[in-house]
Motif scaffolding. Structure first.
Motif, PDB file in Angstrom:
ATOM      1  N   CYS A  37     -64.927  -3.848 -55.309  1.00  0.00           N
ATOM      2  CA  CYS A  37     -64.620  -3.880 -56.746  1.00  0.00           C
ATOM      3  C   CYS A  37     -65.510  -4.840 -57.538  1.00  0.00           C
ATOM      4  O   CYS A  37     -65.463  -4.852 -58.768  1.00  0.00           O
ATOM      5  N   MET A  69     -62.536  -0.442 -68.288  1.00  0.00           N
ATOM      6  CA  MET A  69     -62.292  -0.011 -66.910  1.00  0.00           C
ATOM      7  C   MET A  69     -61.628  -1.124 -66.080  1.00  0.00           C
ATOM      8  O   MET A  69     -60.858  -0.865 -65.181  1.00  0.00           O
ATOM      9  N   ASN A  70     -61.953  -2.385 -66.420  1.00  0.00           N
ATOM     10  CA  ASN A  70     -61.303  -3.499 -65.725  1.00  0.00           C
ATOM     11  C   ASN A  70     -60.204  -4.075 -66.608  1.00  0.00           C
ATOM     12  O   ASN A  70     -60.448  -4.378 -67.770  1.00  0.00           O
ATOM     13  N   THR A  71     -59.022  -4.199 -66.054  1.00  0.00           N
ATOM     14  CA  THR A  71     -57.910  -4.710 -66.854  1.00  0.00           C
ATOM     15  C   THR A  71     -57.138  -5.781 -66.079  1.00  0.00           C
ATOM     16  O   THR A  71     -57.134  -5.794 -64.852  1.00  0.00           O
ATOM     17  N   HIS A  82     -59.330  -2.490 -61.244  1.00  0.00           N
ATOM     18  CA  HIS A  82     -60.665  -1.915 -61.414  1.00  0.00           C
ATOM     19  C   HIS A  82     -60.428  -0.404 -61.408  1.00  0.00           C
ATOM     20  O   HIS A  82     -60.243   0.189 -60.350  1.00  0.00           O
ATOM     21  N   GLY A  83     -60.386   0.178 -62.613  1.00  0.00           N
ATOM     22  CA  GLY A  83     -59.927   1.563 -62.711  1.00  0.00           C
ATOM     23  C   GLY A  83     -58.474   1.587 -62.270  1.00  0.00           C
ATOM     24  O   GLY A  83     -57.655   0.860 -62.828  1.00  0.00           O
ATOM     25  N   GLU A  84     -58.157   2.361 -61.249  1.00  0.00           N
ATOM     26  CA  GLU A  84     -56.773   2.405 -60.769  1.00  0.00           C
ATOM     27  C   GLU A  84     -56.594   1.573 -59.507  1.00  0.00           C
ATOM     28  O   GLU A  84     -55.511   1.515 -58.933  1.00  0.00           O
TER      29      GLU A  84
END
Lengths: 114, 114
Positions: free
Chosen positions: B59, A1-3, B12-14
């Motif tokens: 976040c 989920m974290n990138t 964090h996600g989108e």
């Protein structure tokens, strides 16, 4: 989920000579052999793709993309030797910086919400 | 005349949890002790800065910026321990990736126009 995502930009003066979009286009031209096909694959208009190629070509000592005009090769485009070298170097910048960033990124992840 | 610039984004996600603008704001808050002053220094409206702080705080497991309300501390803001750690880790990602990218960048420079 974290990138973690890098966007490396090569600036020639104030002009963006290379960035993620231009490099993806370069790669697509190398694979498909035409600007039109590469543009379509990236969801980009032909005009925009042509302009990006024009900008890239102008920022380097030699063009990155060679366009064939007329004859049976009409509409075809190919990466030059410089184009292939520049594409590979940009990808190397991405992969080597990703690897170097990883330890700090793993630490940062511990602070991020799940 | 030719420069290489990274823009690291933490997603964090989108949602962009951190990017160059948010991190500069974080640093400015740490230095000036107020969101208003940090925003002014970056040429950003107070509302925009406040929104960026709000997004960042949401976040992470713990907030990065602590706002003091009322009393003599009114309007003051400070980085939390998490905020200081996250800021330092992001800067480490930048500096270590810059160093790792340098050999390929030096090669790429030889192809760029002067």
């Amino acid at each position: 989920m974290n990138t973690l995502k890098p966007r490396w930009r090569v600036l020639h003066g104030e002009i963006i000579a290379l960035g993620p979009g231009k490099v993806d286009l370069l790669e697509g031209i190398g694979q498909s052999g035409t600007i039109a096909e590469a543009a379509r694959h990236l969801g980009m208009s032909y005009t925009r793709a042509w302009n990006l190629v024009h900008t890239m070509n102008a920022c380097f000592k030699a063009p990155l993309v060679e366009m064939e005009r007329g004859g049976t090769g009409r509409g075809h485009a190919a990466l030059t030797e410089t184009g292939r070298a520049v594409l590979a170097l940009y990808r190397r910048i991405e992969s080597e910086s990703d690897r170097a960033a990883d330890p700090a990124w793993q630490e940062l992840c511990q602070y991020l919400a799940d």
